[in-house]
Design a protein around this motif. Structure first.
Motif, PDB file in Angstrom:
ATOM      1  N   VAL C  24       6.499  12.053   8.980  1.00  0.00           N
ATOM      2  CA  VAL C  24       5.342  11.316   8.454  1.00  0.00           C
ATOM      3  C   VAL C  24       5.532   9.858   8.865  1.00  0.00           C
ATOM      4  O   VAL C  24       6.497   9.214   8.463  1.00  0.00           O
ATOM      5  N   LEU C  25       4.617   9.386   9.700  1.00  0.00           N
ATOM      6  CA  LEU C  25       4.814   8.082  10.323  1.00  0.00           C
ATOM      7  C   LEU C  25       3.770   7.068   9.853  1.00  0.00           C
ATOM      8  O   LEU C  25       2.581   7.206  10.118  1.00  0.00           O
ATOM      9  N   GLY C  26       4.232   6.057   9.147  1.00  0.00           N
ATOM     10  CA  GLY C  26       3.333   5.016   8.648  1.00  0.00           C
ATOM     11  C   GLY C  26       3.257   3.833   9.591  1.00  0.00           C
ATOM     12  O   GLY C  26       3.925   3.792  10.627  1.00  0.00           O
ATOM     13  N   CYS C  27       2.426   2.879   9.230  1.00  0.00           N
ATOM     14  CA  CYS C  27       2.250   1.671  10.031  1.00  0.00           C
ATOM     15  C   CYS C  27       2.182   0.492   9.078  1.00  0.00           C
ATOM     16  O   CYS C  27       1.505   0.544   8.052  1.00  0.00           O
ATOM     17  N   ASN C  28       2.899  -0.551   9.440  1.00  0.00           N
ATOM     18  CA  ASN C  28       3.040  -1.690   8.528  1.00  0.00           C
ATOM     19  C   ASN C  28       1.898  -2.697   8.581  1.00  0.00           C
ATOM     20  O   ASN C  28       1.952  -3.721   7.922  1.00  0.00           O
ATOM     21  N   GLU C  29       0.890  -2.418   9.399  1.00  0.00           N
ATOM     22  CA  GLU C  29      -0.177  -3.411   9.547  1.00  0.00           C
ATOM     23  C   GLU C  29      -1.359  -3.093   8.637  1.00  0.00           C
ATOM     24  O   GLU C  29      -1.178  -2.878   7.455  1.00  0.00           O
ATOM     25  N   CYS C  30      -2.543  -3.058   9.203  1.00  0.00           N
ATOM     26  CA  CYS C  30      -3.787  -2.934   8.418  1.00  0.00           C
ATOM     27  C   CYS C  30      -3.739  -1.836   7.366  1.00  0.00           C
ATOM     28  O   CYS C  30      -4.125  -2.030   6.222  1.00  0.00           O
ATOM     29  N   VAL C  31      -3.258  -0.652   7.794  1.00  0.00           N
ATOM     30  CA  VAL C  31      -3.308   0.490   6.876  1.00  0.00           C
ATOM     31  C   VAL C  31      -2.366   0.316   5.681  1.00  0.00           C
ATOM     32  O   VAL C  31      -2.516   0.994   4.668  1.00  0.00           O
ATOM     33  N   THR C  32      -1.393  -0.601   5.831  1.00  0.00           N
ATOM     34  CA  THR C  32      -0.548  -0.911   4.679  1.00  0.00           C
ATOM     35  C   THR C  32      -1.337  -1.783   3.715  1.00  0.00           C
ATOM     36  O   THR C  32      -1.353  -1.552   2.509  1.00  0.00           O
ATOM     37  N   VAL C  33      -2.047  -2.765   4.280  1.00  0.00           N
ATOM     38  CA  VAL C  33      -2.797  -3.700   3.442  1.00  0.00           C
ATOM     39  C   VAL C  33      -3.920  -2.981   2.690  1.00  0.00           C
ATOM     40  O   VAL C  33      -4.197  -3.274   1.535  1.00  0.00           O
ATOM     41  N   CYS C  34      -4.554  -2.009   3.357  1.00  0.00           N
ATOM     42  CA  CYS C  34      -5.636  -1.316   2.657  1.00  0.00           C
ATOM     43  C   CYS C  34      -5.126  -0.062   1.952  1.00  0.00           C
ATOM     44  O   CYS C  34      -5.911   0.796   1.537  1.00  0.00           O
ATOM     45  N   GLY C  35      -3.813   0.039   1.799  1.00  0.00           N
ATOM     46  CA  GLY C  35      -3.246   1.084   0.950  1.00  0.00           C
ATOM     47  C   GLY C  35      -3.538   2.502   1.390  1.00  0.00           C
ATOM     48  O   GLY C  35      -3.807   3.371   0.574  1.00  0.00           O
ATOM     49  N   VAL C  36      -3.478   2.737   2.707  1.00  0.00           N
ATOM     50  CA  VAL C  36      -3.781   4.096   3.145  1.00  0.00           C
ATOM     51  C   VAL C  36      -2.667   4.704   3.991  1.00  0.00           C
ATOM     52  O   VAL C  36      -2.468   5.920   3.962  1.00  0.00           O
TER      53      VAL C  36
END
Lengths: 116, 306, 222
Positions: C24-36
């Motif tokens: 499961v690979l997250g991303c620390n940019e936009c999708v972190t800020v919008c909580g997704v």
């Protein structure tokens, strides 16, 4: 006041229920618990203003997640009580224990992550 | 005269114009159009043919307009910007010209959310004001939007819609001004129930002198029932139905509400005719074409000029 | 920022099919800020998968990892040794990130866990709103700082349409009418004369309609 409450309840202390994140609850289920309830202060009486209200929303969200994964949202609950209401604390502990007992053990206990 | 439009001719003669509306069917049966057309023959000067109104799929407005034209009626081809880009719109304008259509009404179109295909992708490549510009450019300059020359210019009399009741009210006349500046020659308004507000709008229109450059045809729609009045008030965005209208409709027994609706409509027409700058009536009897003749007659607008 | 929505758990399961070794690979940019799709959401999704497969009594391996960015190759490439151990990569980045990861690790299966929705702003904690459609030629100076292309349901350059009512759009009473906002802003800033100008037909070539876009800055290249 020496009140009895079921010995299967393990208390995890947090400074405020606002500290309770969804992940904290999910991790508890991953570790094998059968149910989780969050015991917060009475609504409107949060020392940090809205910690218990936030906790309630998160509990609602975890209910949805548990329904999705098939554990059942009723395994998690939010209760409100004040620090002086020992009776109420014991009562909720019994209520929740009865509820979980009737639901049976968490189905997520069957298997652990085994692949390397 | 720029076109062979009967509306253009009558307005030029100073006549009080009457237009009505005909919604194409949800099927391929031309008889539906013919039946509706027959009811309007000799009763109105021109008939608007709606373009997939409320975003519900219907027979194309151009096809239905051609059927009416074939019966000797004068169609006003409605065109919305929702479903076609500038390539398709210009192509259909050429087709309309070739098929002898003389009037076009440029509209943005209802959002597809309200229709039977809310899943559709909308287009809105250009908007209604830009569509007016497009038609005028094709007709007057003989050029496509892309700049290429047109061989055989479409001679279309250009109209648009105006809603005096939508918000923000203060820019409603200014927006009509933009349409007029774009080349719009006549407008048909949203159904008028709040005459006072319409009067205020007309004042703003006259202040800008727009009524002299563009013929204002005041829109009216008879209520069939009190329920319809209520529905229009509550559910149709940009519709202003005063409470008195609804209580007047509710005040008569159900079987007499249609007559009351028609009476209100006739009274409204009489009041609108007195407002300076109103050059005609656009009578939208929604799926009630069989009562149009009666309303026009009661309003003292028969016979229609040749 | 780029805003998205997490896919329903059921849809993610369906897309995973028989795969049980999941990164499961997250991303620390936009999708972190919008909580997704940040570290926290990676944790939640991974937890859901574990609980589900535990319940089903199946063997599985779920690994959580969050990259600094999924839209830069260097970050993606850094986890190459890790990816070898998993059947699929479940990316929680925006559509750009998912594709770049898929490109970097082809032919490995990369599955999106997020539906990318719009370019927008945070209205308040937990609420985001669309602001831009990336049309490639900005005109908000003409429209009081409000984009009619992104914020009018019909993208009218010469609005409002007849459906504007009480400041709201005809499509839904919770949506502001962009043209009401534009008129308000122009009025407040004494620029209503701008409203009288007809916005000409737009050249959409700078937008998506001109084909997929690419930007090259020679001076920045190495």
């Amino acid at each position: 006041m020496r009140l009895n409450y079921p010995s299967n309840v393990k208390v995890v202390k947090v400074p405020c229920t606002g500290r309770v994140d969804m992940l904290l609850i999910l991790k508890a289920f991953e570790s094998g618990v059968d149910g989780v309830y969050v015991a917060g202060c009475m609504e409107g009486e949060c020392h940090y203003l809205r910690g218990n209200l936030r906790a309630r929303r998160r509990v609602e969200q975890v209910k949805k997640l548990l329904d999705e994964v098939g554990l059942g949202g009723e395994r998690v609950e939010m209760f409100n009580m004040s620090a002086s209401q020992g009776q109420r604390f014991a009562q909720f502990a019994r209520e929740m224990t009865e509820r979980i007992r009737s639901l049976g053990p968490s189905p997520a206990k069957k298997n652990k992550e085994v692949l390397p | 005269m720029k076109t062979n439009s009967r509306i253009e001719k009558l307005l030029g003669q100073g006549a009080f114009v009457v237009t009505s509306e005909c919604g194409p069917p949800r099927g391929a049966d031309p008889e539906v159009i013919r039946r509706k057309g027959e009811l309007l023959r000799g009763v109105v000067d021109a008939v608007n043919v709606t373009d997939n109104q409320t975003s519900v799929v219907r027979m194309s407005s151009l096809s239905a307009a051609v059927i009416l034209k074939g019966m000797g009626l004068e169609p006003v081809l409605q065109m919305v910007c929702r479903d076609r880009n500038r390539i398709a719109l210009q192509s259909d304008l050429l087709g309309a010209g070739a098929l002898g259509i003389s009037n076009v009404l440029c509209l943005s179109g209802d959002h597809q959310k309200f229709g039977d295909h809310p899943q559709a992708k909308n287009v809105y490549d250009i908007d209604s004001i830009q569509l007016i510009q497009t038609v005028c450019r094709m007709r007057d300059e003989g050029k496509f939007l892309g700049g290429e020359e047109i061989k055989g210019k479409p001679a279309l009399f250009v109209g648009a819609a105006a809603n005096p009741f939508a918000d923000p009210f203060e820019i409603r006349a200014a927006r009509l001004g933009k349409k007029v500046k774009a080349g719009c020659e006549f407008v048909q308004t949203q159904c008028i129930y709040n005459i006072e507000r319409f009067r205020r709008w007309m004042e703003m229109v006259r202040e800008r002198g727009l009524h002299e450059r563009c013929a204002i045809l005041a829109g009216v729609t008879p209520f069939k029932t009190a329920g319809m009045a209520n529905y229009m008030k509550k559910n149709v965005p940009g519709m202003d139905v005063p409470d008195e209208m609804i209580s007047r409709m509710k005040g008569v027994p159900k079987e007499k509400q249609a007559e009351e609706g028609i009476r209100i409509c006739v009274e409204t027409i009489a009041e609108l005719r007195e407002i300076p700058g109103v050059r005609g009536i656009h009578l939208m009897a929604i799926e009630w074409e069989d009562r149009v003749a009666e309303i026009v007659k009661a309003a003292g607008l028969l016979p229609r000029p040749e | 920022m780029i805003v998205g929505n997490r896919k329903e758990f059921g849809e993610i399961l369906e897309k995973l099919g028989t795969a049980r070794r999941v990164l499961v690979l997250g991303c620390n940019e936009c999708v972190t800020v919008c909580g997704v799709g940040g570290e926290r959401e990676v944790g939640v999704l991974a937890s859901e998968l574990r609980l589900y497969w535990q319940k089903e009594g199946q063997d599985f391996a779920v690994k959580e990892h969050t990259l600094e960015r999924q839209c830069d190759y260097e970050y993606i490439d850094a986890i190459r040794p890790l990816t070898g151990e998993y059947d699929v990569i479940l990316s929680m980045a925006c559509g750009a990130g998912v594709q770049y990861v898929a490109e970097a690790y082809k032919p490995r299966l990369v599955i999106p866990a997020v539906n990318t929705t719009f370019l927008g702003v945070t209205l308040e904690q937990g609420v985001w709103s669309e602001r831009c459609q990336g049309c490639g030629s900005c005109i908000v100076d003409m429209t009081g700082g409000v984009c009619p292309i992104a914020r009018c349901a019909k993208s009218l350059l010469n609005g409002p349409c007849g459906g504007s009512s009480g400041g709201k759009c005809e499509i839904d009473r919770d949506t502001d009418c962009a043209w009401q906002l534009i008129v308000d802003r122009l009025t407040e800033s004494g620029q209503m004369e701008r409203y009288e100008e007809i916005q000409p037909v737009k050249d959409w070539r700078t937008g998506r309609d001109g084909g997929p876009r690419k930007r090259v800055r020679e001076d920045l290249k190495l």
